[in-house]
Design a protein around this motif. Structure first.
Motif, PDB file in Angstrom:
ATOM      1  N   LYS A  47       0.808  -1.218   0.000  1.00 26.26           N
ATOM      2  CA  LYS A  47       0.000   0.000   0.000  1.00 26.26           C
ATOM      3  C   LYS A  47       0.844   1.274   0.000  1.00 26.26           C
ATOM      4  CE  LYS A  47      -4.205  -1.831   2.149  1.00 26.26           C
ATOM      5  NZ  LYS A  47      -5.170  -1.687   3.272  1.00 26.26           N
TER       6      LYS A  47
ATOM      7  N   ALA B   6      -5.826   4.423  -4.551  1.00 24.21           N
ATOM      8  CA  ALA B   6      -7.187   4.472  -4.028  1.00 24.21           C
ATOM      9  C   ALA B   6      -7.518   5.926  -3.679  1.00 24.21           C
ATOM     10  CB  ALA B   6      -7.304   3.581  -2.797  1.00 24.21           C
TER      11      ALA B   6
ATOM     12  N   GLN C 262      -3.138   0.865  -4.795  1.00 22.41           N
ATOM     13  CA  GLN C 262      -4.160  -0.176  -4.893  1.00 22.41           C
ATOM     14  C   GLN C 262      -3.571  -1.564  -5.137  1.00 22.41           C
ATOM     15  OE1 GLN C 262      -6.770   1.607  -7.974  1.00 22.41           O
ATOM     16  NE2 GLN C 262      -8.355   1.608  -6.413  1.00 22.41           N
TER      17      GLN C 262
END
Length: 226
Positions: free
Chosen positions: A142, A167, A173
């Motif tokens: 992440k 995201a 993502q």
């Protein structure tokens, strides 16, 4: 394996003359006209250098060129490289010697350079396109970012574009893309499938393909070879 080859200071490439003498090679690009006799060597021992890879290869036949890729930040070997043999038949014999190719007792993954059938886990490299300079990168953490991808992939060649899919909260993502200025650099990534890592974690690298446009405008390059 033991050898009476001369030891040179840290350099990236060497060439072997027809008489078997090892000499420093200029940084000129590889000649065009195919990759006959050229092998990708992955999973090399951590301390394997260009000199030791060349020494291993010379036991099979005449070597035109050899190189172990180095980490540009640390100067340490990256664990993969390539060898070009004078006789393509020698390269074919080494590929057929698959289970017995070892350096310092460690098995190394030797395959034809840029082969479409990259033997990744589950055969996922079978549909890779060796002419595509754009790579899909899956399995990213992440906190992955563009600078991290650049650090991981710039040793393969000149990068023209990096994209990390994010995201709404700004975190990765789990995938992204790296585009090189030539397909040869992308081939090295594909052939190194088992050993591609981002900050120590294995990442899934494949040729990028056109997405089918599921809710996305224009069919962004979002898919991957499956």
């Amino acid at each position: 394996c033991s050898s009476d080859l001369p030891v040179f200071a840290s350099t990236s490439r060497f060439s072997l003359s027809s008489r078997g003498s090892l000499g420093i090679m200029s940084d000129r690009p590889m000649p065009s006209g195919g990759n006959a006799g050229k092998l990708f060597c992955g999973g090399l021992p951590k301390d394997c250098t260009t000199e030791s890879l060349t020494t291993w290869a010379m036991q099979f036949g005449g070597v035109i060129e050899a190189e172990v890729k180095m980490d540009p930040a640390t100067g340490a070997p990256r664990g993969f490289g390539y060898v070009v043999f004078q006789d393509p038949k020698v390269a074919e014999a080494i590929i057929n010697n698959h289970a017995n190719n070892k350096i310092d007792g460690k098995w190394i993954d030797v395959k034809a350079f840029g082969s479409k059938a990259a033997d990744g886990p589950g055969g996922k490299g079978a549909l890779n396109d060796p002419t595509n300079p754009k790579i899909f990168i899956g399995g990213l953490p992440k906190n992955a970012n563009e600078d991290g991808l650049k650090a991981a992939f710039e040793q393969y060649g000149n990068i023209t574009d990096i994209m990390v899919k994010r995201a709404p909260d700004g975190l990765c993502q789990g995938f992204g893309f790296v585009t090189f200025d030539n397909s040869e650099s992308a081939k090295m990534v594909l052939d190194n499938y088992d050993n591609n890592r981002y900050e120590g974690t294995w990442i899934d690298c494949k040729s990028a393909v056109k997405g089918v446009g599921k809710g996305k405008k224009g069919g962004d390059m979002q898919g991957m070879m499956k």
